[in-house]
Structure formats: C-alpha cells, structure tokens
Write an enzyme that holds these catalytic residues in place. Structure first.
Site, PDB file in Angstrom:
ATOM      1  N   GLU A 181      10.575  15.723  14.765  1.00 51.38           N
ATOM      2  CA  GLU A 181      10.921  15.227  13.248  1.00 51.38           C
ATOM      3  C   GLU A 181      10.912  16.479  12.235  1.00 51.38           C
ATOM      4  O   GLU A 181       9.467  16.568  12.017  1.00 51.38           O
ATOM      5  CB  GLU A 181      10.723  13.946  12.887  1.00 51.38           C
ATOM      6  N   LYS A 239       0.851  -0.935  -0.031  1.00 52.63           N
ATOM      7  CA  LYS A 239       0.137  -0.004   0.080  1.00 52.63           C
ATOM      8  C   LYS A 239       0.982   1.256   0.034  1.00 52.63           C
ATOM      9  O   LYS A 239       1.393   1.568   1.045  1.00 52.63           O
ATOM     10  CB  LYS A 239      -1.022   0.001   1.304  1.00 52.63           C
ATOM     11  N   CYS A 274      14.466   8.877   7.091  1.00 52.50           N
ATOM     12  CA  CYS A 274      14.277   8.336   8.520  1.00 52.50           C
ATOM     13  C   CYS A 274      15.383   8.417   9.290  1.00 52.50           C
ATOM     14  O   CYS A 274      15.167   8.795  10.548  1.00 52.50           O
ATOM     15  CB  CYS A 274      13.463   7.341   8.875  1.00 52.50           C
ATOM     16  N   GLU A 301       8.135   0.746  11.300  1.00 50.09           N
ATOM     17  CA  GLU A 301       9.324   1.465  11.481  1.00 50.09           C
ATOM     18  C   GLU A 301       9.064   3.015  11.073  1.00 50.09           C
ATOM     19  O   GLU A 301       8.451   3.391  10.188  1.00 50.09           O
ATOM     20  CB  GLU A 301      10.214   1.077  10.022  1.00 50.09           C
TER      21      GLU A 301
HETATM   22  P1  NAD Z   1       2.656   8.875   6.955  1.00 55.56           P
HETATM   23  O1  NAD Z   1       2.602   7.989   8.341  1.00 55.56           O
HETATM   24  O2  NAD Z   1       1.823   9.884   6.656  1.00 55.56           O
HETATM   25  O3  NAD Z   1       1.951   7.837   6.004  1.00 55.56           O
HETATM   26  C1  NAD Z   1       2.555   6.476   5.752  1.00 55.56           C
HETATM   27  C2  NAD Z   1       1.779   5.515   4.944  1.00 55.56           C
HETATM   28  O4  NAD Z   1       0.749   5.126   5.638  1.00 55.56           O
HETATM   29  C3  NAD Z   1       1.093   5.989   3.653  1.00 55.56           C
HETATM   30  O5  NAD Z   1       1.066   4.988   2.690  1.00 55.56           O
HETATM   31  C4  NAD Z   1      -0.325   6.381   4.169  1.00 55.56           C
HETATM   32  O6  NAD Z   1      -1.223   6.468   2.841  1.00 55.56           O
HETATM   33  C5  NAD Z   1      -0.800   5.408   5.118  1.00 55.56           C
HETATM   34  N1  NAD Z   1      -1.686   5.777   6.226  1.00 55.56           N
HETATM   35  C6  NAD Z   1      -1.973   7.070   6.704  1.00 55.56           C
HETATM   36  N2  NAD Z   1      -3.148   6.843   7.365  1.00 55.56           N
HETATM   37  C7  NAD Z   1      -3.514   5.474   7.464  1.00 55.56           C
HETATM   38  C8  NAD Z   1      -4.292   4.469   8.373  1.00 55.56           C
HETATM   39  N3  NAD Z   1      -5.187   5.378   8.937  1.00 55.56           N
HETATM   40  N4  NAD Z   1      -4.259   3.392   8.121  1.00 55.56           N
HETATM   41  C9  NAD Z   1      -3.330   2.585   7.322  1.00 55.56           C
HETATM   42  N5  NAD Z   1      -2.602   3.341   6.589  1.00 55.56           N
HETATM   43  C10 NAD Z   1      -2.566   4.662   6.564  1.00 55.56           C
HETATM   44  O7  NAD Z   1       4.150   9.064   6.537  1.00 55.56           O
HETATM   45  P2  NAD Z   1       4.740   9.725   5.348  1.00 55.56           P
HETATM   46  O8  NAD Z   1       4.503  11.030   5.582  1.00 55.56           O
HETATM   47  O9  NAD Z   1       4.295   9.174   4.052  1.00 55.56           O
HETATM   48  O10 NAD Z   1       6.325   9.552   5.299  1.00 55.56           O
HETATM   49  C11 NAD Z   1       7.092  10.099   6.433  1.00 55.56           C
HETATM   50  C12 NAD Z   1       7.270   9.321   7.642  1.00 55.56           C
HETATM   51  O11 NAD Z   1       7.845   8.028   7.399  1.00 55.56           O
HETATM   52  C13 NAD Z   1       8.477   9.971   8.463  1.00 55.56           C
HETATM   53  O12 NAD Z   1       7.913  10.190   9.948  1.00 55.56           O
HETATM   54  C14 NAD Z   1       9.669   9.250   8.380  1.00 55.56           C
HETATM   55  O13 NAD Z   1      10.451   9.392   9.536  1.00 55.56           O
HETATM   56  C15 NAD Z   1       8.899   7.832   8.173  1.00 55.56           C
HETATM   57  N6  NAD Z   1      10.117   6.811   7.512  1.00 55.56           N
HETATM   58  C16 NAD Z   1      10.393   5.784   8.508  1.00 55.56           C
HETATM   59  C17 NAD Z   1      11.391   5.047   7.715  1.00 55.56           C
HETATM   60  C18 NAD Z   1      11.895   3.870   8.916  1.00 55.56           C
HETATM   61  O14 NAD Z   1      12.256   2.930   8.123  1.00 55.56           O
HETATM   62  N7  NAD Z   1      11.873   4.007   9.958  1.00 55.56           N
HETATM   63  C19 NAD Z   1      11.488   4.884   6.620  1.00 55.56           C
HETATM   64  C20 NAD Z   1      10.962   5.970   5.607  1.00 55.56           C
HETATM   65  C21 NAD Z   1      10.126   6.856   6.242  1.00 55.56           C
END
Ligand code: NAD
Length: 511
Positions: free
Chosen positions: A403, A190, A299, A265
C-alpha cells in the site's frame, strides 16, 4: 493576510478560532492539556510547524477513561428516545459549524478544502442516520420448547475506544463514534497525533449540542503512550481501530490479551479492472477519482489499474491526460483538487515507493516535475507528490502488493476475465475494488469473485453510512456503518421467564 493561503498564521488562527488555542484531551466537557512529550503539528502544504501540544501520556489516557466510564453509565441510563434526540441535535450542530470545521481541517491537516467540506457533510449524515437508529435497537422474542417466554435485549459494551488515522480525521471520528453512541456506548476518540484538532472540535460541538459529560471524550497523544494505555485496560468494552495493517495487528493482539474485542479497518491495495467493452471516458474518470482524490491518501484507493489488452494504450493515454490536468495547490484554495501528503514520514514513504516501483520495472507515464505554482511559491517546502501513473507494474513489482497511500497508481495489462480476477485477488488485502464493463453478466461474475468488502460496478469510491463497510483478509474484520452496528456495538443478553401455571412442573431445557 489572505485567509485562503495555507500558512502558519492561517493554521494558528483556525486553532484560535475553534479551540481558543488549547490543545489537549477532551473530558468532562473541557480540554485538559497533557504533561507528556512535546508533539509538533505541521502545515503539510509548507512544511512549517504551526502548533505544539503535550502528549496526554498513559496517566492522561486513564483520566479520560475514568470520565468515560461515568459517561457510559449516564448514557446507558438515558432514555433511547432522548439519546436519539441528542444525536439529531449533534448532526444539526455539526451542520451549523460545517464551514468552520472544514476550514479547521483544511488549514491544519492540508486536506483540499473541497474534500474537507464533503467530509463534514458526511459527518452530518452519519449522526443524522444513527440518530434514526438510536431508538430502534431491539432484541427478539424467541420461541423455545415448553412454557417459556424467552427474549433478548441488546446491551452496549460500555466504553468504546475508537482509534483513528490522519488521512481523514474528522470523517473517521464521525464514522467511528456515531454508531457506538447510537448503540448506547460512551466513546473515547484517540485521533492520530498528527491530526487531533478537528476531532477535538467535534467533541466540543457534540457536547454543546447536548451529549452529557464523558459520553464523547478525546484522548490526544501518540499510539505508543495513549493508544497503548487505552487498548490494554480491561475496563474498556471494545476497541475500533482504523489505520495501517502493522499497527492494527499490534492493537488486535494487545486488546485480545486484555480480553477486549476489536473492529479493525485497515489498509488496501484495491484493483480497478477495466474491460475492453467499458465506456472508456467514464472508466478513465473513475480511475482518476479512484486514486487521486485526497491525493491517494485513502484506504479504498484504486491503486492497481488492470486494463484489458485491446484498450490498454488508449485508456492509459486518457488517464494520463486527465492526471496531468489535475490542479495541485494550496489546500485552502477551493479550486484545488490535489493537496499535499499530510505527514512528513508518509511523504518520504510515497517517494521511496515510487522509486522502488520503477526499480522493479515500472515505467512512469506522467510527469514528475512540480509546477512553478508550487516550486516558486509559499508552498515550496510542502509535501508535494504529483499524480503519478506507472505502467508495466508486473505481479513481481513491490507496488503490486504494498500500500503506497499516496497519489500513485500502478497499471498493468490482462487478457481474460479469470486472469483479471486472479490478479485482483493476488494480495492479502481485501478492502475494495471495481470493474468497468457494459456486460451485465461479467459485472456480476467479477463482483462476486473478487474478495473485497466493497465492490463497485462502473463506479468508484461511493460510500454511505447506511451501507456496511470493512475488509477481508489483511484489510481487517468487523464492519462499521449500516444497520449491522447493533451487532458490532451491543451484545445480546438472553432472558428466560417460565410461563407455566402455578403448581405445574418446572419446564426443563437444562444444559
Ligand atoms: P497508523 O496505523 O500509523 O495509526 C493509526 C492510529 O493508531 C493512530 O491514531 C496512531 O496514533 C494509533 N496507534 C499507533 N500505535 C498504536 C498502538 N501501539 N496502540 C494503539 N494505537 C496506536 O495509521 P496511519 O498512518 O495513521 O493511517 C494510514 C493507514 O490507515 C493506511 O494503512 C490506511 O489504509 C489506513 N486506513 C484505513 C481505513 C479503513 O477504513 N480501512 C480508513 C482510513 C485509513
């Protein structure tokens, strides 16, 4: 048209070339367009909309899940050696399509082409590495008292739903699919609604390389519709989520209420600690790579630079000088080092947080005047943030614990080793960190003392699929990559077989 210029035309051409212009969910080997809300995709470098697609909606997500349940049965019944061979072919196919995938990612996500190329190479590596494991998922024979032959088998979960963010769409798609597939699960990716295209293309390529129908599907749409449907259906075996802390928590709660285990993650606020005895040029180069590669949308970004007092001014000057030379520009230009912020909302967030940090007492060291190459070009409407170094970011500053997820590093001074460690551990995150020092004992002491899932000594940001990756605290739980995938993506089943001679009393170890 110059193919190396980010534009609506270039992005549309990439979608046409890779996906024949179709954007929808990928199931049973084909793309199905949705019927939900309209979602626009934006060229981050210019701010213009280049494509629209319909959210798959909860019904679309369930259709994908039905296909994946069939795919899971097929895949679990496929000989492990055959699964390994198919995953090897997927790796080779991604490599054969490397330039196409890198151009698609760069043109439609706004990722600098050099970073997109490097990330595609990592995806090749991920499928290559896990193809080597697919026929080595083994149980154990366990000695117990009495006449028993007792052993375990590793059982895949069935359907793993992998939810990924927008900052590294293709990389995270590979990261969270190769391991569960190797363990014998079907995967539903997804992707973020902002960046679904390279994931779709990856699934197509994997299918063409031999992954049976339904084994690697993609469900496109928003988190609130598609994501929520897939994390609250009890037929899902496991959810792996990469994204922000608030969403990760929401997903964790929803999945737990449905009885689905999760790997989370999440974000980070990693400390990059430089001692006075460090090689200052290497530390300055490392500080630059730690925060500015990927325009800070990483991240593990080293977003807190902690510098020992004796060298503070010198190191800050070296980092600032290097930051001012980084080439900001068109993501499709291979010489570009820093691309735009990928989404409009994130662009606004980054600017708001820089202002907030300055209001909280930080001083801007680097310039905030965008170069004419941006302001007087086709890129003027894009989401641009210059590499930003702020000093004097005290523990009370919002930037200490929030962050930013952009090219913004907050620096501050420390005096002692223990102070640096306490400062590094002063947030609820625990994803990554680094120390720069020539003192071996200090390096190991700091590495042991900082609470983080990944820690580097005189280095930053190296990761490899062979090495476990994940966070402590707010940065999540569970680990992806490395041999630990067997524990993460299969469950042990214990089998007891009595080996007593015929007529002998039944060997009892009753519970
Ligand atoms: P986000 O949390 O807004 O979204 C991530 C995913 O979750 C998207 O696909 C989104 O559509 C989905 N999502 C949103 N609401 C949901 C729900 N209620 N149920 C299921 N899925 C849902 O994150 P983002 O803005 O896309 O990415 C940035 C964040 O990701 C930053 O905080 C970054 O640190 C983190 N990140 C972490 C890692 C890691 O490995 N630790 C790697 C890359 C990014």
């Amino acid at each position: 048209m110059n193919p190396m210029i980010s534009s609506v035309e270039t992005a549309s051409a990439a979608v046409e070339r890779s996906l024949a212009g179709r954007i929808g969910s990928f199931l049973d080997g084909r793309i199905e367009t949705g019927s939900g809300a309209d979602i626009g995709l934006i060229v981050a470098a210019t701010g213009e909309t280049f494509a629209r697609f319909a959210d798959g909606g909860p019904e679309g997500a369930l259709a994908v899940l039905e296909s994946s349940l069939r795919g899971a049965a097929t895949w679990a019944a496929t000989d492990a050696f055959e699964r390994a061979a198919i995953l090897r072919r997927v790796s080779a196919a991604v490599e054969a399509h490397a330039e196409e995938l890198a151009l698609l990612e760069s043109a439609t996500v706004g990722k600098a082409l050099r970073d997109a190329r490097a990330e595609v190479a990592k995806v090749v590596e991920m499928f290559g590495y896990y193809s080597g494991w697919a026929d080595k998922v083994m149980g154990q024979t366990i000695p117990v008292p009495g006449d028993w032959h007792t052993y375990t088998e590793r059982v895949p979960y069935g359907v793993v739903v992998a939810i990924t963010p927008w900052n590294a769409p293709l990389f995270t798609a590979g990261w969270n699919s190769a391991a569960p597939l190797a363990a014998g699960n079907a995967v539903i990716l997804k992707p973020s609604e902002f960046t679904p295209l390279s994931t779709l293309r990856l699934a197509q390529i994997a299918h063409e390389a031999g992954l049976p129908e339904g084994v690697f599907n993609v469900a496109v749409g928003a988190g609130a519709t598609v994501g929520a449907a897939l994390t609250t259906d009890e037929r899902v075996g496991k959810v792996s989520f990469i994204g922000s802390v608030p969403t990760g928590r929401r997903v964790g709660v929803a999945a737990a209420q449905t009885g689905i285990p999760t790997v989370l993650e999440l974000g980070g606020k990693s400390a990059n600690i430089v001692f006075a005895d460090a090689d200052l040029d290497r530390a300055a180069d490392g500080a630059i790579a730690a925060i500015f590669s990927g325009a800070g949308q990483s991240c593990v970004a080293g977003s807190r630079l902690l510098v020992q007092r004796e060298i503070h001014d010198e190191l800050i000057a070296r980092v600032a000088e290097r930051a001012s030379k980084l080439r900001l520009g068109d993501p499709l230009d291979p010489s570009t080092e820093i691309g735009p912020i990928i989404t409009r909302p994130q662009f606004e967030t980054v600017r708001t947080l820089i202002d907030r940090g300055i209001r909280d007492g930080a001083r801007r060291v680097t310039s905030d005047a965008l170069p004419a190459a941006i302001t007087a070009s086709h890129l003027s409407g894009g989401h641009w943030v210059l590499p930003t170094l702020l000093e004097g970011v005290a523990p009370s500053n919002a930037l200490e614990t929030t962050e930013v997820f952009g090219p913004v590093v907050g620096a501050d001074v420390f005096d002692t080793e223990e102070e640096a460690i306490a400062r590094a551990n002063g947030t609820r995150f625990g994803l990554a960190g680094a120390v720069w020092t020539e003192n071996v004992a200090r390096a190991h002491h700091v590495a042991r003392s900082v609470r983080a899932g990944t820690f580097w000594v005189n280095a930053y940001k190296t990761i490899h699929v062979a090495v476990p990756f994940g966070g402590f605290g707010d940065s999540g739980h569970g680990r992806s990559s490395g041999p630990g995938f067997i524990d993460e993506y299969t469950q042990p089943k214990a089998v007891w077989v009595p080996t007593r001679a015929a007529g002998a009393p039944f060997p009892s170890l009753s519970y």
